[in-house]
Design a protein around this motif. Structure first.
Motif, short mmCIF file in Angstrom:
data_model
loop_
_atom_site.label_atom_id
_atom_site.label_comp_id
_atom_site.label_asym_id
_atom_site.label_seq_id
_atom_site.Cartn_x
_atom_site.Cartn_y
_atom_site.Cartn_z
N UNK A 155 40.38 -2.54 0.10
CA UNK A 155 41.15 -2.35 1.32
C UNK A 155 42.50 -3.06 1.31
N UNK A 156 42.89 -3.55 0.16
CA UNK A 156 44.23 -4.14 0.03
C UNK A 156 44.39 -5.47 0.73
N UNK B 4 45.15 1.60 -1.23
CA UNK B 4 45.14 1.43 0.22
C UNK B 4 46.53 1.13 0.77
N UNK B 5 47.23 0.25 0.07
CA UNK B 5 48.56 -0.16 0.55
C UNK B 5 49.55 0.99 0.59
N UNK B 6 49.27 2.03 -0.18
CA UNK B 6 50.22 3.16 -0.22
C UNK B 6 49.82 4.30 0.71
N UNK B 7 48.67 4.14 1.39
CA UNK B 7 48.24 5.20 2.32
C UNK B 7 49.21 5.24 3.51
N UNK B 8 49.58 6.45 3.92
CA UNK B 8 50.54 6.55 5.01
C UNK B 8 49.85 6.24 6.35
N UNK B 9 48.72 6.88 6.62
CA UNK B 9 47.95 6.55 7.81
C UNK B 9 46.57 6.10 7.38
N UNK B 10 46.45 4.84 6.95
CA UNK B 10 45.18 4.41 6.33
C UNK B 10 43.96 4.69 7.17
N UNK B 11 44.07 4.45 8.50
CA UNK B 11 42.88 4.55 9.34
C UNK B 11 42.38 5.99 9.45
#
Lengths: 300, 271
Positions: free
Chosen positions: A48-49, A65-72
């Motif tokens: 989860x970064x 995870x850090x590169x996800x645009x809308x992680x949630x």
């Protein structure tokens, strides 16, 4: 899908996780099992970064995870249910997450309803029980309707009803093709919840397979038998095994015999041949708990 | 990258930044400590100014000519800043240190894994809240203070350049102080440690440095943040102190250093 490639985390004085590699697919519930301090939470936090791996990488749906645009909206996570501001209300906590992720307020109420916190909206987190905090954490994880769920000990503090609800809910999610990753110490609960098991010991993944595969590999299934003449029957079985070059598979415990076979027909025919009647016969298999304990103690 | 794609990317980054700020604002709005500390600041700014101005007004007949010449009505009306610092420091330190103390930093970073963006949003919101709320309280304090002082002192109107410069300058000082606190709290992460450090700089350092033999003491003291705050709240030029522009740049420099330190650490550390 969650993919870990050689995840490693070393601290100055200890090695928390060592070279953990695994792929968790959608449509399955994977249990993350290991003793306290074995690196479960560290591994989850690396995915989860939240913790930077010393080396290695983790990807969720192919992206860090850090590169996800809308992680949630991709992955929902529950780490520590007590990580709440005591002065903030249950509703306000979830509302904040909704604001951040541009999720409408209606969804917040819908989720509080789903996890059984309807009517507790105004309760301050300081006054909420562990079970309520756990439910709030689950609601937060589900907020973005993610394809992947990472839950660290989600059953802690839940009442039996809550546990049953969560179990069915997670199984349902998996059947919809979602990837569920759950850690827990409750072996009996895991046994009925998970499809796959990822077992970690001292930071090293020591088993990674489906539950059926695990049982096939490590479980010594046996027959528990009681007869009209146990001592005679033991001798008969021992003779039989001796002829077959194996004499360590019969055990007499009290008035119960443990026979290492899963063929009751053969046993019955042998007893009939010797004029002994079988009065009790149960097929036994090692539970997940026994397999886990065996693995931890290095007996398997 | 085509112009259209680039514009879209810029728009989406701006949107993410705005939602990050809205989330920070929501957190501030939903905690009682924010209201308490900022209310304390507002009451401090207005209350202390009224008290100080009333005392000067009552004692004006007893002041010598030289004392009267060095009395700055603008500063008297803005003197509540000295008390308001306490609320501003607590407010801005808690906005970060509470996240670490209660563990909500985990949720914050799960929702915003881009830590630099998270920290910038935090600093933006905290600084803006402090700036605009102090601007209002300082204006109120100024108007009240000058009303009280008007019969005996040469006061200036709130819409004069001198007054606006002092009011905006003081609001800037308080918001720069907030930025320093937020940056420092990202480095220290503990409420007690961060508050102790800020108060050490504001309250403990000046008397210790004043123990040094002259001219070292004045040479060093003028570079402390607290001195800059006093300069910015004055309309008169103070001997031994920096110019208002110098004080402004000094506070800007301290804020940038603290801010950069905060960004450096939050990006490198675990959680």
């Amino acid at each position: 899908m969650i993919e870990a490639i050689s995840l490693t985390k070393h601290y100055d004085d200890s090695k928390a996780v060592e070279n953990a590699s695994f792929v968790l697919k959608g449509g399955r519930v994977t249990g993350f099992i290991g003793p306290n301090g074995s690196g479960k939470s560290t591994t989850m936090k690396m995915i989860l970064g939240l913790i930077k791996p010393t080396s290695g990488n983790a990807f969720i749906e192919g992206i860090r995870y850090r590169d996800l645009v809308s992680p949630i909206k991709v992955v929902g996570a529950l780490l520590e249910p007590t990580f709440l501001h005591p002065g903030v209300s249950i509703f306000s906590h979830l509302k904040g997450a909704a604001i951040k992720c541009k999720i409408p307020e209606a969804r917040v109420n819908e989720l509080l309803d789903l996890v059984g916190l309807a009517g507790k909206q105004k309760l301050r987190c300081a006054k909420a029980s562990l079970g309520m905090k756990q439910r709030l954490g689950i609601a937060q994880a589900l907020l973005g309707d993610p394809r992947v769920l990472i839950l660290d000990e989600p059953m802690n503090g839940l009442d039996p009803e809550g546990i049953i609800w969560l179990r069915n809910f997670l199984k349902n999610m998996a059947s919809e093709g979602k990837c569920i990753f759950v850690s827990s110490h409750l072996m009996n609960e895991m046994a009925v919840l998970i499809d796959d098991a990822l077992i970690i010991k001292n930071g090293v993944i020591i088993a990674n397979s489906s539950l059926t595969e695990l049982a096939r590999k490590y479980s010594n299934s046996y027959l528990e038998v009681s007869t009209t003449d146990n001592s005679a029957f033991v001798e008969i079985l021992k003779n039989y095994y001796r002829e077959n070059l194996n004499d360590s598979v019969v055990l007499l415990e009290g008035n119960l015999l443990k026979v290492a076979t899963n063929d009751p027909r053969w046993l019955g025919e042998l007893a009939l041949e010797k004029n002994i009647a079988i009065v009790h016969l149960v097929k036994k298999e090692n539970t997940l708990e026994e397999i886990y304990t065996g693995l931890m103690n290095g007996n398997l | 990258m085509s112009k259209d794609v680039r514009a879209k990317a810029v728009n989406s980054v701006r949107g993410e930044y705005i939602t990050a700020c809205l989330y920070e604002l929501h957190k501030i709005k939903s905690t009682r400590s924010s209201y308490v500390s900022m209310l304390f600041s507002a009451i401090g700014i207005v209350g202390l100014s009224v008290v100080v101005c009333s005392i000067y007004n009552a004692r004006s007949a007893h002041l010598s000519l030289s004392q009267l010449a060095t009395t700055d009505p603008v500063f008297l009306a803005l003197s509540g800043t000295l008390l308001a610092q306490l609320g501003v420091v607590v407010f801005s330190v808690l906005s970060v240190a509470n996240e670490y103390g209660y563990g909500t930093i985990v949720t914050s970073l799960l929702l915003e894994p881009k830590r630099i963006r998270f920290a910038i949003a935090k600093i933006t919101v905290v600084t803006c809240v402090v700036f605009f709320s102090s601007l209002i309280s300082l204006s109120v304090a100024f108007v009240l203070g000058e009303m009280i002082l008007a019969p005996k002192f040469a006061v200036v109107s709130v819409i004069s350049f001198v007054a606006l410069k002092a009011i905006v300058g003081t609001a800037f000082y308080l918001s720069a102080l907030a930025t320093i606190c937020v940056g420092l709290s990202f480095v220290i992460r503990r409420t007690s440690g961060a508050i102790a450090s800020v108060f050490a700089i504001l309250l403990v350092l000046p008397p210790i440095i004043s123990l040094l033999p002259s001219p070292w003491n004045v040479d060093i003291i003028r570079y402390l943040p607290s001195s800059a705050g006093v300069v910015l709240a004055h309309s008169l030029h103070l001997t031994n102190e920096m110019t208002p522009m110098g004080s402004f740049l000094l506070m800007l420099l301290y804020s940038l250093i603290s801010f950069a330190g905060g960004l450096y650490f939050i990006d490198r550390r675990d959680i």
